[in-house]
Every structure is written in C-alpha cells, then in structure tokens.
Scaffold this active site. Structure first.
Site, PDB file in Angstrom:
ATOM      1  N   HIS A 126       0.884  -1.199  -0.102  1.00 57.37           N
ATOM      2  CA  HIS A 126       0.032   0.301  -0.140  1.00 57.37           C
ATOM      3  C   HIS A 126       0.652   1.278  -0.011  1.00 57.37           C
ATOM      4  O   HIS A 126       0.580   2.258  -0.728  1.00 57.37           O
ATOM      5  CB  HIS A 126      -0.982   0.085   1.123  1.00 57.37           C
ATOM      6  CG  HIS A 126      -2.124   0.787   1.214  1.00 57.37           C
ATOM      7  ND1 HIS A 126      -2.615   1.216   2.340  1.00 57.37           N
ATOM      8  CD2 HIS A 126      -2.810   1.449   0.304  1.00 57.37           C
ATOM      9  CE1 HIS A 126      -3.616   1.934   2.244  1.00 57.37           C
ATOM     10  NE2 HIS A 126      -3.762   2.180   0.869  1.00 57.37           N
ATOM     11  N   ARG A 165      12.763  12.848  11.481  1.00 55.83           N
ATOM     12  CA  ARG A 165      12.788  13.741  10.350  1.00 55.83           C
ATOM     13  C   ARG A 165      11.748  14.813  10.697  1.00 55.83           C
ATOM     14  O   ARG A 165      11.662  15.908   9.911  1.00 55.83           O
ATOM     15  CB  ARG A 165      12.178  12.975   8.886  1.00 55.83           C
ATOM     16  CG  ARG A 165      13.423  12.586   8.572  1.00 55.83           C
ATOM     17  CD  ARG A 165      13.095  11.197   7.528  1.00 55.83           C
ATOM     18  NE  ARG A 165      14.268  10.716   6.985  1.00 55.83           N
ATOM     19  CZ  ARG A 165      15.144   9.804   7.824  1.00 55.83           C
ATOM     20  NH1 ARG A 165      14.675   9.442   8.934  1.00 55.83           N
ATOM     21  NH2 ARG A 165      16.308   9.034   7.422  1.00 55.83           N
TER      22      ARG A 165
HETATM   23  O1  LIG Z   1      -1.061   9.423   4.962  1.00 56.85           O
HETATM   24  C1  LIG Z   1      -1.108   8.466   5.084  1.00 56.85           C
HETATM   25  N1  LIG Z   1      -2.166   7.652   4.583  1.00 56.85           N
HETATM   26  C2  LIG Z   1      -2.241   6.395   4.741  1.00 56.85           C
HETATM   27  N2  LIG Z   1      -3.236   5.664   3.944  1.00 56.85           N
HETATM   28  C3  LIG Z   1      -4.490   6.279   3.760  1.00 56.85           C
HETATM   29  C4  LIG Z   1      -4.671   6.813   2.270  1.00 56.85           C
HETATM   30  O2  LIG Z   1      -3.847   8.044   2.355  1.00 56.85           O
HETATM   31  C5  LIG Z   1      -5.791   7.318   2.096  1.00 56.85           C
HETATM   32  O3  LIG Z   1      -6.229   8.562   2.899  1.00 56.85           O
HETATM   33  C6  LIG Z   1      -6.894   6.439   2.117  1.00 56.85           C
HETATM   34  O4  LIG Z   1      -6.555   5.109   1.500  1.00 56.85           O
HETATM   35  C7  LIG Z   1      -8.432   6.808   1.694  1.00 56.85           C
HETATM   36  O5  LIG Z   1      -8.171   7.301   0.217  1.00 56.85           O
HETATM   37  C8  LIG Z   1      -1.061   5.561   5.092  1.00 56.85           C
HETATM   38  N3  LIG Z   1      -1.018   4.001   5.279  1.00 56.85           N
HETATM   39  O6  LIG Z   1      -1.927   3.672   4.820  1.00 56.85           O
HETATM   40  O7  LIG Z   1      -0.075   3.625   5.693  1.00 56.85           O
HETATM   41  C9  LIG Z   1       0.045   6.580   5.789  1.00 56.85           C
HETATM   42  O8  LIG Z   1       1.134   5.847   6.320  1.00 56.85           O
HETATM   43  N4  LIG Z   1       0.009   7.786   5.708  1.00 56.85           N
END
Ligand SMILES: O=c1[nH]c(NC[C@H](O)[C@H](O)[C@H](O)CO)c([N+](=O)[O-])c(=O)[nH]1
Length: 192
Positions: A126, A165
């Site tokens: 993902h 960071r």
């Molecule tokens: O900003 C993030 N979104 C993440 N997922 C959500 C994604 O950005 C969307 O908001 C979601 O898929 C709905 O569209 C993350 N992970 O899945 O790990 C992450 O680490 N950081």
C-alpha cells in the site's frame, strides 16, 4: 552543516500568501512538521494572516486537496498537451464550477503551497502505491498551475525514521523547517 540539506538562502516573504495542506494520518509527526514549516514562514516575514492551513484524511488525498484550491480556469493540463480546463469548461454541458471544491476560490493568490504527509511502510505494498501516486500527483498540480507545491511528504520505513525527520524527542532535524524555507524561496521567485 548537514551534507544533505539545501544550502541556506534568505528570502523575504512579507508579500507572500502560502497554504499548508496536511494529511491527518500519523498526526504526532504531522503536527511538528506543520509547526516547523509555519515557524520558518513567519521567520521569513510571511504574515500570519497570509498562512492558510487545511487538512485532508491521508496523503493519497493531498493532490486533489491541493488542486481544489484552484479554480478550473487556473489549471492548464499542458503536461499532456490536452485541452485546458477552460476549454473543457467551455465545451462541457455541466456547469463544473458549481461542483463542490471547484469554486473560483482565492487560491490563485497563493504564491506557494506546502503539501505535508507522513507515509510509514506497513506489511503490504500500500505504502509504495500511495507514495508514488501522491508524489506524481503533486508534481502534476504544480506544473499544471505554475504554483510551486513543496513536497512535504515523508516516506519512511518505521516510526523512528519519521520521528528523526520531524525533530521529535530531540532527535534529528525537523524537515518541516526546510519546506517552509523552500516555499518562501519559490514563492518569491514565482513573483519575480
Ligand atoms: O497519509 C497516510 N495515509 C495512509 N493511508 C491512507 C490513504 O492516504 C488514504 O487516505 C486512504 O487510502 C483513503 O483514500 C497511510 N497508510 O496507509 O499507511 C500512511 O501511512 N499515511
């Protein structure tokens, strides 16, 4: 001085209007990053009233959350040589400007935008798909609009790398500060 960081320059930001658009995933890291960016904007003379902060659910939504700051007429998809948004609007039977988020907001007045997100690698692929798409999307928005979009998306493999960071727990360096300085520099250069 760190081998990696940008060589420092000073730019005066009192005439700039800057937006910070941040995701809400991993907020314990997002918060110091946003604070660090805002601190440097203010230090460069950007007025508090000219700093607009908005959020979206996650990093995946950053490109559309940044793009919706612009009216359709400000988005020229010249990257593909295709019709401009204005052409599409002219030919469209639907009044696209009535759609949510497509209002002719005052986004055109923004001189630079900082997109902030924290992607932390999990057990699946993902992370890779979001990271690549989000970075490509933000690059496209800045080239389509001509407004600098500073890439403030951490793509890290674990929590420790993220903390280092964001300068959390006294570790490392807050990259948000670099993004604030980059926004002022690019915003000033855009007006030259
Ligand atoms: O900003 C993030 N979104 C993440 N997922 C959500 C994604 O950005 C969307 O908001 C979601 O898929 C709905 O569209 C993350 N992970 O899945 O790990 C992450 O680490 N950081």
């Amino acid at each position: 001085m760190s081998l990696k960081g940008p060589s420092p320059q000073h730019h005066e930001g009192s005439a700039l209007r800057i937006a910070i658009v941040h995701a809400r995933w991993n907020e314990t890291i997002i918060e110091p990053l946003v604070a660090g960016a805002k601190e440097k904007l203010l230090a460069c003379g950007v007025k508090e009233s000219n700093i607009v902060v908005q959020s979206c659910p996650g990093s995946w939504e950053l490109p559309i959350a940044v793009q919706r700051l612009f009216s359709a007429s400000q988005i020229q998809n010249t990257a593909t040589g295709g019709p401009s948004a204005t052409d599409l609007l002219a030919s469209s039977t639907t009044d696209l400007t009535s759609l949510p988020g497509s209002s002719a907001s005052s986004a055109g007045a923004f001189d630079a935008i900082i997109a902030v997100g924290v992607l932390i690698k999990g057990e699946t692929m993902h992370f890779e798909y979001i990271a690549e798409s989000t970075c490509q999307g933000l690059m496209r928005v800045q080239l389509d609009t001509g407004v600098p979009v500073i890439l403030g998306v951490l793509t890290v493999l674990n929590d420790e790398q993220a903390k280092a960071r964001a300068g959390v727990e006294g570790k490392g360096h807050n990259h948000g500060e670099d993004w604030g300085l980059a926004a002022v520099e690019m915003g000033v250069k855009r007006k030259e």
